[in-house]
Design an enzyme around this catalytic site. Structure first.
Site, short mmCIF file in Angstrom:
data_model
loop_
_atom_site.label_atom_id
_atom_site.label_comp_id
_atom_site.label_asym_id
_atom_site.label_seq_id
_atom_site.Cartn_x
_atom_site.Cartn_y
_atom_site.Cartn_z
CG ASN A 75 -1.87 0.52 11.74
OD1 ASN A 75 -2.87 0.79 11.31
ND2 ASN A 75 -0.65 1.00 11.47
CE LYS A 76 -2.07 -3.39 6.41
NZ LYS A 76 -3.02 -4.60 5.87
CD GLN A 97 -1.70 -2.26 1.90
OE1 GLN A 97 -0.45 -2.64 2.09
NE2 GLN A 97 -2.56 -2.84 2.48
CG ASP A 143 -6.94 -1.90 11.04
OD1 ASP A 143 -5.78 -1.34 10.73
OD2 ASP A 143 -7.96 -2.04 10.31
#
Lengths: 467, 467
Positions: free
Chosen positions: B350-351, B299, B340
């Site tokens: 989170n990621k 991403q 998240d």
């Protein structure tokens, strides 16, 4: 200073495998002790460490050039099945499982595993001269600094063998040209020039205009075999010491996390960090390897995963970013990495990402071992601040195999290495033993010990040649 | 619980940009204060925060549906050039530079930036109904939980508009079917079901067999605009608070490291961590962004690098493994990431890779901020041990865009998130302000404050609809 592509593997000046518990002095000066030492070595080689057909065959091919006795010791009683297994594999039948050497010899042909095709296909590339080997090095058919040194030496010896009947001036021009072609095929790999120089020194010692082409070819072949033998010895000793340092057995397989590629493909027979894995696997210790994919060049995904699959070692590939998560969940028991350079205080340069693993390991109390032969130790540099960090090209990050993954004009920072400070390293595993911090004295002692061991020893190949 | 592909962006229930120094209460109950508040908002929107033509045009398109006054405030005096710039861009002329919203409206068409083609090409995908939007969500044309919620709401409103003249039973069947198609197009994105439910509640409030198709379509459109407005407000407030928290100016650009994609493409107008970057850039503070490529789904490389390039923000893409090296060299001033889920004690999911950055930042004394609206705060879960970690498919790690990078049968571990313990977090940036550890009381207060603010406020769009 290193192989420009897979430069996180050690650059160990290559040396004899040994029993697991205690590396044995495998070399002697002459006389019956030599033969006894040699026999012990080859028996250990065949019976304890090299367990698989393909690897045995590769070892036998390299060794039999110098010693029928050696080849016999390795190939008997399992030798027949070893060669048969290798042939079966390339005929599409179920392949024998085991770590693969990056090269094997058959008659006057040197077969390289073409690493450009990995992991998609196992294809061999055949070379018959130094020029063909230089091409293979330049085209990344073979990579990993220690492996490059070994195949360059064999290539140069093959060219000398082709010119046994040439006139001295023609032979000299050919050998000088071949040596140069090899040296420039990967200028940053220190092992390459070092190996070529060793063979050319043997040639020059006989007189560069000597008429005796056979003596020249024989001497250069001996030296090439000695280089392979030394690399194998050093890496196997290192691996045996590393195996002893692993955390004690529990009721679950030992979970080893590794980074980049440090296996036989890069090193010849054992590898460094992956050499420890190989020894543990062959000793049938239950292990499971977490393989960092190792962006940007993906040596872990492409090569380490392939090597472990071939050898039947249980392993799981992870994105580099997942290592922290696994450690936080208690799923990593030990981290094993290679090194490009270990400086006097123990600070270690290795493939970028290694430092992050060391920081995570320290936070979670996970032992972190650097596996590096003493030839990677640089006592002249006091600490990590003195290690230059090579920046590599943006394209490695912007795309992969022609598939673009970022806007084309994006500015990229692509450091090839990072420096792990000594304070984060549990131990440095060398062919002279495992050194623990503070590292200054231990590293200096290991370098001195390795030097003394080599000075005292004559490889069985060279010894035999001068018998 | 989150968008299955780009789930490291916040899932913020979407709310009004504000002056940089002090977020302003942009909503009132009714009367002249409302108009005054609205005018201030739009002027700030147009004049201070949204500085670029393309973004302005996107904002204007969304806003003008509910308020000619609003659109006028935004488009005047620069509005003409904004639309012209957008048209010029798609005609191949030099594009205006700025952050892009993932969608814009023109007449009865919703244009989405087709994120499947990024970063290779800027292609728009047009939708005219809920069914077409559901398809776009399913096919990853649009991703990022907050963005999905907004476009789903607009799509459902478009379908209601098409059926103003239908019979009540037909309209009901159509709207129920459309709502369901949207809900199942990305089941894990909580914002999606939440947005659809809000529009359907407005419909039901008018009576599901009401004859007045125009009133239904108008109410649903108002609700969709309110959802976009709220997301814009919340994210802009968050970004303004985050901007204030940045380390003080020195004589070099502030070096911000970020992970994954948290920009307008995922969020609508501002983004979370990248919203802070956007505010800083628009305030002309000198910054330079290190963009983690964010394996395995890339991403950062594909989306964040593209967004920053479009906006003209200086940035450099790095492999995730290089972050440790940069921090060890003192080249990172602050880390900004999204979230998240933030649980009661401040532990943050989170990621994957975020935890590693936090560990490195703590070692090097680099401030580490989590940027997450209060809608991502889960007070019911006491700490990170209670957060389930989704494992994603192996194929993401084994290949990219059809190019294989590892042996096909390789076992893979692909956790989508990791958990950063609260002790490693310098501050949590919400739309109610920056919370510092220990986080328990601050997080509870922020959630209560956001709830009270929303209860007291009526969006200018809904307010206008009921005027």
């Amino acid at each position: 200073m290193a192989d420009p592509i897979d430069d996180s593997t050690d650059q160990g000046a290559p040396v004899a495998p040994a029993a697991l518990a205690e590396p044995t002095d495998l070399t002697g000066s002459s006389g019956p002790e030599v033969d006894l030492g040699r026999r012990r070595f080859f028996r250990q080689f065949a019976g304890e460490i090299i367990q698989t057909a393909a690897t045995m065959a590769g070892a036998a091919q390299a060794l039999q050039r110098a010693s029928a006795e050696a080849a016999g010791a390795i190939l008997d009683p399992d030798g027949g099945s070893a060669l048969a297994g290798l042939q079966a594999e390339f005929a599409g039948e179920p392949a024998p499982r085991g770590f693969r050497t990056p090269f094997r010899e058959d008659g006057d042909v040197l077969y390289l595993i073409d690493q450009r095709h990995l992991p998609d296909a196992l294809v061999e590339y055949d070379c018959r001269s130094a020029g063909e080997v230089a091409f293979a090095i330049r085209e990344m058919i073979v990579r990993g600094a220690p492996a490059i040194g070994q195949v360059a030496a064999i290539g140069l010896a093959m060219t000398a063998a082709k010119f046994v009947d040439s006139r001295p001036y023609a032979r000299r021009a050919t050998l000088l040209g071949a040596a140069n072609a090899l040296r420039v095929s990967r200028p940053t790999a220190v092992n390459l020039a070092w190996a070529v120089d060793r063979l050319m020194a043997r040639y020059m010692a006989l007189g560069d205009l000597s008429e005796d082409g056979l003596a020249i070819a024989t001497a250069m072949r001996e030296e090439a075999d000695a280089i392979v033998f030394e690399a194998t010895t050093d890496h196997s000793r290192l691996a045996a010491f590393g195996y002893e340092a692993l955390p004690p057995q529990t009721d679950v397989p030992l979970r080893i996390l590794t980074h980049c590629n440090t296996g036989p493909l890069a090193c010849g027979m054992f590898g460094t960090a992956l050499g420890v894995v190989q020894i543990a696997h062959n000793a049938e210790r239950p292990i499971h390897v977490w393989v960092d994919e190792t962006r940007p060049y993906l040596q872990g995904a492409r090569l380490t995963a392939w090597e472990l699959a071939q050898a039947g070692v249980p392993h799981t590939l992870i994105p580099d970013v997942a290592a922290g998560h696994l450690m936080s969940r208690g799923e990593v028991d030990v981290v094993l990495v290679g090194a490009d350079r270990v400086v006097a205080n123990g600070d270690t340069a290795n493939k970028v990402g290694t430092y992050t693993l060391a920081v995570l390991a320290a936070r979670h109390g996970v032992p972190f071992y650097v596996c590096a032969p003493t030839s990677s130790v640089d006592l002249a540099t006091p600490d990590g601040a003195g290690i230059p960090i090579e920046e590599r090209k943006a394209e490695e990050v912007l795309s992969f195999r022609g598939v673009r993954i970022a806007p084309p004009d994006t500015q990229v920072r692509n450091p090839s290495f990072d420096v792990t400070p000594a304070e984060l390293i549990t131990g440095i595993v060398t062919e002279e033993g495992v050194i623990r911090g503070p590292f200054e004295h231990g590293l200096a002692d290991a370098v001195a010990s390795a030097k003394a061991r080599r000075a005292a020893s004559v490889s069985p190949f060279v010894a035999q040649g001068t018998d």
